[in-house]
Design a protein around this motif. Structure first.
Motif, mmCIF file in Angstrom:
data_model
loop_
_atom_site.group_PDB
_atom_site.id
_atom_site.type_symbol
_atom_site.label_atom_id
_atom_site.label_comp_id
_atom_site.label_asym_id
_atom_site.label_seq_id
_atom_site.Cartn_x
_atom_site.Cartn_y
_atom_site.Cartn_z
ATOM 1 N N ILE A 46 0.896 -1.177 0.054
ATOM 2 C CA ILE A 46 -0.038 0.057 -0.005
ATOM 3 C C ILE A 46 0.802 1.199 0.024
ATOM 4 O O ILE A 46 1.571 1.443 1.018
ATOM 5 C CB ILE A 46 -0.705 -0.077 1.093
ATOM 6 C CG1 ILE A 46 -1.861 -1.248 1.397
ATOM 7 C CG2 ILE A 46 -1.925 1.189 1.215
ATOM 8 C CD1 ILE A 46 -2.604 -1.429 2.578
ATOM 9 N N TYR A 47 0.805 1.955 -1.193
ATOM 10 C CA TYR A 47 1.820 3.130 -1.271
ATOM 11 C C TYR A 47 0.712 4.340 -1.245
ATOM 12 O O TYR A 47 -0.166 4.618 -1.827
ATOM 13 C CB TYR A 47 2.610 3.050 -2.590
ATOM 14 C CG TYR A 47 3.449 1.804 -2.298
ATOM 15 C CD1 TYR A 47 4.215 1.646 -1.118
ATOM 16 C CD2 TYR A 47 3.579 0.941 -3.369
ATOM 17 C CE1 TYR A 47 5.215 0.713 -1.116
ATOM 18 C CE2 TYR A 47 4.650 -0.202 -3.269
ATOM 19 C CZ TYR A 47 5.431 -0.320 -2.029
ATOM 20 O OH TYR A 47 6.238 -1.356 -2.064
ATOM 21 N N CYS A 48 1.126 5.590 -0.457
ATOM 22 C CA CYS A 48 0.422 6.409 -0.025
ATOM 23 C C CYS A 48 1.053 7.802 -0.397
ATOM 24 O O CYS A 48 2.357 8.326 -0.244
ATOM 25 C CB CYS A 48 0.104 6.320 1.467
ATOM 26 S SG CYS A 48 -1.135 7.539 1.803
ATOM 27 N N ILE A 49 0.370 8.645 -1.055
ATOM 28 C CA ILE A 49 0.567 10.285 -0.983
ATOM 29 C C ILE A 49 0.214 10.844 0.295
ATOM 30 O O ILE A 49 -1.057 10.837 0.243
ATOM 31 C CB ILE A 49 0.074 10.741 -2.415
ATOM 32 C CG1 ILE A 49 0.951 9.846 -3.486
ATOM 33 C CG2 ILE A 49 0.736 12.002 -2.605
ATOM 34 C CD1 ILE A 49 0.138 9.567 -4.632
ATOM 35 N N VAL A 50 1.002 11.372 1.138
ATOM 36 C CA VAL A 50 0.736 11.717 2.369
ATOM 37 C C VAL A 50 0.282 13.249 2.408
ATOM 38 O O VAL A 50 1.044 14.012 2.870
ATOM 39 C CB VAL A 50 1.482 11.422 3.576
ATOM 40 C CG1 VAL A 50 1.300 9.919 3.866
ATOM 41 C CG2 VAL A 50 2.866 11.452 3.261
ATOM 42 N N ASP A 51 -0.896 13.798 1.870
ATOM 43 C CA ASP A 51 -1.506 14.994 1.716
ATOM 44 C C ASP A 51 -1.553 15.606 3.183
ATOM 45 O O ASP A 51 -1.315 16.792 3.395
ATOM 46 C CB ASP A 51 -2.181 15.329 0.544
ATOM 47 C CG ASP A 51 -3.561 14.253 0.849
ATOM 48 O OD1 ASP A 51 -3.518 13.565 1.905
ATOM 49 O OD2 ASP A 51 -4.584 14.363 0.138
ATOM 50 N N MET A 52 -2.048 14.631 3.940
ATOM 51 C CA MET A 52 -2.432 15.461 5.358
ATOM 52 C C MET A 52 -1.131 15.811 6.157
ATOM 53 O O MET A 52 -0.971 16.767 6.718
ATOM 54 C CB MET A 52 -3.390 14.418 6.136
ATOM 55 C CG MET A 52 -4.643 13.969 5.604
ATOM 56 S SD MET A 52 -5.182 12.750 6.017
ATOM 57 C CE MET A 52 -5.415 13.033 7.923
ATOM 58 N N GLY A 55 7.542 2.203 -11.798
ATOM 59 C CA GLY A 55 7.102 0.819 -11.945
ATOM 60 C C GLY A 55 6.490 0.142 -10.716
ATOM 61 O O GLY A 55 6.045 -1.070 -10.631
ATOM 62 N N ILE A 56 5.633 1.091 -10.020
ATOM 63 C CA ILE A 56 4.606 0.521 -9.006
ATOM 64 C C ILE A 56 3.396 0.005 -9.927
ATOM 65 O O ILE A 56 2.810 0.595 -10.619
ATOM 66 C CB ILE A 56 4.206 1.545 -8.024
ATOM 67 C CG1 ILE A 56 5.237 2.152 -7.354
ATOM 68 C CG2 ILE A 56 3.118 0.992 -7.179
ATOM 69 C CD1 ILE A 56 5.978 1.363 -6.164
ATOM 70 N N ASP A 57 2.840 -1.170 -9.574
ATOM 71 C CA ASP A 57 2.107 -1.710 -10.449
ATOM 72 C C ASP A 57 0.442 -1.347 -9.546
ATOM 73 O O ASP A 57 0.423 -2.239 -8.503
ATOM 74 C CB ASP A 57 2.313 -3.344 -10.477
ATOM 75 C CG ASP A 57 0.990 -3.754 -11.216
ATOM 76 O OD1 ASP A 57 -0.174 -3.546 -11.377
ATOM 77 O OD2 ASP A 57 1.323 -5.156 -11.554
ATOM 78 N N ALA A 58 -0.225 -0.496 -10.032
ATOM 79 C CA ALA A 58 -1.224 0.006 -9.322
ATOM 80 C C ALA A 58 -2.563 -1.073 -9.544
ATOM 81 O O ALA A 58 -3.702 -0.697 -8.875
ATOM 82 C CB ALA A 58 -1.714 1.341 -9.762
ATOM 83 N N ASP A 59 -2.345 -1.816 -10.266
ATOM 84 C CA ASP A 59 -3.623 -2.853 -10.534
ATOM 85 C C ASP A 59 -3.327 -3.988 -9.184
ATOM 86 O O ASP A 59 -4.359 -4.177 -8.684
ATOM 87 C CB ASP A 59 -3.415 -3.670 -11.615
ATOM 88 C CG ASP A 59 -3.764 -2.611 -12.837
ATOM 89 O OD1 ASP A 59 -4.658 -1.776 -12.876
ATOM 90 O OD2 ASP A 59 -3.269 -2.917 -13.924
ATOM 91 N N ARG A 60 -2.143 -4.618 -9.041
ATOM 92 C CA ARG A 60 -1.840 -5.502 -8.123
ATOM 93 C C ARG A 60 -1.847 -4.834 -6.891
ATOM 94 O O ARG A 60 -1.899 -5.764 -5.551
ATOM 95 C CB ARG A 60 -0.392 -6.303 -8.386
ATOM 96 C CG ARG A 60 -0.754 -7.263 -9.201
ATOM 97 C CD ARG A 60 0.621 -7.773 -10.146
ATOM 98 N NE ARG A 60 1.743 -8.153 -9.025
ATOM 99 C CZ ARG A 60 2.758 -7.921 -8.990
ATOM 100 N NH1 ARG A 60 3.423 -7.189 -10.095
ATOM 101 N NH2 ARG A 60 3.509 -8.400 -8.114
ATOM 102 N N HIS A 61 -1.325 -3.588 -6.191
ATOM 103 C CA HIS A 61 -1.243 -2.964 -5.277
ATOM 104 C C HIS A 61 -1.925 -1.647 -5.172
ATOM 105 O O HIS A 61 -2.512 -1.449 -6.362
ATOM 106 C CB HIS A 61 0.377 -2.634 -5.122
ATOM 107 C CG HIS A 61 1.134 -4.039 -5.080
ATOM 108 N ND1 HIS A 61 1.277 -4.823 -4.184
ATOM 109 C CD2 HIS A 61 1.695 -4.283 -6.138
ATOM 110 C CE1 HIS A 61 2.052 -5.939 -4.596
ATOM 111 N NE2 HIS A 61 2.449 -5.695 -5.690
ATOM 112 N N ILE A 62 -1.972 -0.902 -4.087
ATOM 113 C CA ILE A 62 -2.769 0.204 -3.760
ATOM 114 C C ILE A 62 -2.191 1.352 -3.722
ATOM 115 O O ILE A 62 -0.938 1.677 -3.067
ATOM 116 C CB ILE A 62 -3.566 -0.102 -2.448
ATOM 117 C CG1 ILE A 62 -4.554 -1.457 -2.546
ATOM 118 C CG2 ILE A 62 -4.209 1.241 -2.052
ATOM 119 C CD1 ILE A 62 -5.455 -1.429 -1.514
ATOM 120 N N VAL A 63 -2.300 2.401 -4.705
ATOM 121 C CA VAL A 63 -1.901 3.628 -4.779
ATOM 122 C C VAL A 63 -2.816 4.618 -4.431
ATOM 123 O O VAL A 63 -3.884 4.803 -5.164
ATOM 124 C CB VAL A 63 -0.913 3.948 -6.083
ATOM 125 C CG1 VAL A 63 -0.662 5.515 -6.212
ATOM 126 C CG2 VAL A 63 -0.042 3.080 -6.390
#
Ligand code: TYM
Length: 342
Positions: free
Chosen positions: A36-42, A69-77
């Protein structure tokens, strides 16, 4: 079950430190973990952000993840603000973490500087939100650069205290994953300072979007010393550089570390190859390597940003999937702490 969580702030130019210290490792972990890869806007708004810029930079970081190369189908972005559990759990953790713990955080001291009284309250409780990010998913592994180590120790302390206070075995103690040869990439202008998005000098860092000419110029201007490159005699038995040798020539070893990380080789192989050579020749080799890696990613980022609809839909779907994991965990937390859910 093993689950990875990690995040990047959308607060400015992503640079080689973010890439080598974090994002590149995230790509490698995708085959072994649920990620799970997150863009931490908060986290970003703990210091002032222009709203339009924040939106643009959130998309930029998402594009960088995909281009790397993060695969957003298999993992969460996704972006943090779109999953309410982060704020909800952070509040619980504000009540679990002790003020004494937060007072020890070196990053707060660095960021607040001398004008501590004027720092936002959000900046002070920033590490509690970070613990919530990780634990809202019961993540077990957290790949980060060296600078986040203290925050992760705090996250473990919070998880432990929550479990003790409520007499439950609920949260795992997340393990930091500080991987590779570039866990602390330093400024190109000053080997004592880490490469950072907030350094006023753009020559201090290589941005993921820099073009070939800019990368070449920045590496040419990077601070070094008059001596040729050292040989493998500076390595310890475990293959790492002797700290004494490193502190005598921080800029030189920083460039060597960057080269090793980009080439995906151990430091020994790089020292064997370049021992005794002048920095001018080494810098040319480093430029070629950096341009080859970043050029391709930068091009892909630009292509993705030209169609923001795609990036937005990745983030939207990511947030939906993240809510599906974090929501039920947060509901259990509410039961544990005794919130009435009528
Ligand atoms: P941030 O946005 O400052 O940096 C993102 C990631 O890049 C790493 N990094 C570096 N690695 C090596 N050398 C450098 N010079 C360098 N600069 C940055 C950071 O260690 C990080 O892994 N608080 C975090 C974001 C965050 C987070 C989380 C991370 C929020 N919640 C939960 C993990 C888990 C931060 O500000 O990273």
């Amino acid at each position: 079950m093993n689950r990875i969580f990690s995040g990047v702030q959308p607060t400015g130019n992503l640079h080689l430190g973010n890439y080598l210290g974090a994002i590149r490792n995230w790509v490698k972990l995708q085959d072994r973990f649920e990620c799970i890869y997150c863009i931490v806007d908060m986290h970003a708004i703990t210091v002032w952000q222009d709203p339009a810029q924040l939106r643009a930079q959130t998309r930029e970081v998402a594009a960088a993840f995909l281009a790397a190369g993060i695969d957003a189908d298999r993992h969460i972005v996704f972006n943090q603000s779109q999953v309410p559990a982060h704020a909800q759990l952070a509040w619980v953790f504000n009540c679990v973490a002790r003020i004494g713990w937060l007072n020890r955080m070196t990053q707060f001291k660095e960021k607040a500087g001398k004008d501590r009284e004027n720092a936002s309250a959000g900046l002070y409780v920033y590490p509690n939100l970070m613990a919530a990010d990780i634990l809202a998913y019961k993540a077990t592994h957290v790949p980060v650069g060296e600078d986040q180590k203290q925050h992760l120790e705090l996250a473990r302390d919070i998880a432990q205290k929550f479990n003790n206070d409520y007499e439950v075995d609920f949260f795992p103690l997340p393990e930091p994953q500080i991987l590779g040869t570039a866990t602390r990439v330093m400024s190109l202008r000053d080997g004592a300072k880490k490469m950072s998005k907030s350094d006023p000098s753009d020559y201090s860092r290589i941005n993921m979007t820099d073009d070939a000419d800019t990368v070449a110029l920045k590496i040419r201007k990077a601070k070094t010393d008059p001596n040729p490159l050292p040989g493998p005699e500076v390595l310890r038995a475990d293959g790492t550089v002797d700290p004494g040798a490193e502190s005598a020539r921080p800029e030189a070893f920083n460039l060597l570390g960057i080269y090793a990380a980009l080439a995906d080789k151990p430091a020994r192989a790089v020292l064997d190859e370049f021992a005794g050579q002048e920095f001018s020749a080494f810098k040319r080799a480093l430029t070629d390597l950096a341009v080859a890696t970043l050029g391709e990613m930068g091009g892909e980022m630009k292509r993705l940003l030209a169609e923001p609809g795609h990036v937005d839909s990745v983030l939207r779907q990511g947030a939906e999937r993240a809510r599906a994991i974090a929501g039920p965990i947060m509901a259990e937390v509410e039961d544990i702490v005794g919130y009435l859910r009528p």
